[in-house]
Write a protein that holds these residues in place. Sequence first.
Motif: not given
Length: 161
Positions: A95-121
């Motif tokens: 569970s801790a490992a799956m939680g860490a995957v979830w948390l890392a994914g949420r950070i990458v998700y946010a950074l990717g969403y605000t990547d100005p080189s990507k259209e429509k998020g």
Amino acid sequence: MSTIQLSIPAEYGYVLVTASLTSIVALFHTQQTSKYRRLAKVPYPNAYATPAEAKESREKYLFNCAQRAHANFLEHVPQFYTTLLISGLRFPRFSAAMGAVWLAGRIVYALGYTDPSKEKGAGRRMGSFFYAGALGLLLGSLWTGAEMAGLLGERAVGLLR
């Protein structure tokens, strides 16, 4: 009605650390949204720039992306905590490992969403691996509940250990 004795494994501390790290990820989202709000000059209490403003201003568009990533994170946190804490009763390391995957994914998700080189998020898709963590936690919590309800035997639980 029968009762069960609930024992919290010593390794449950890993689950609690993972749960606590969620606050740091939430602060990251807040910082990102605040940064983009400042750059876009979107005043409080406006939650978003209007569609017309976002179309005319890249900064306002990116603010909306940061705000949406933050909102999406907050929409998923209740299920995350529920499944993490339940699954962790039986499978603390998993569970801790799956939680860490979830948390890392949420950070990458946010950074990717605000990547100005990507259209429509579209950059947010880079963080979609958070769903793997969410699925692992959901299955672990369902397994834990089914075991507590007497629907699974000890032999089946050995498969996840």
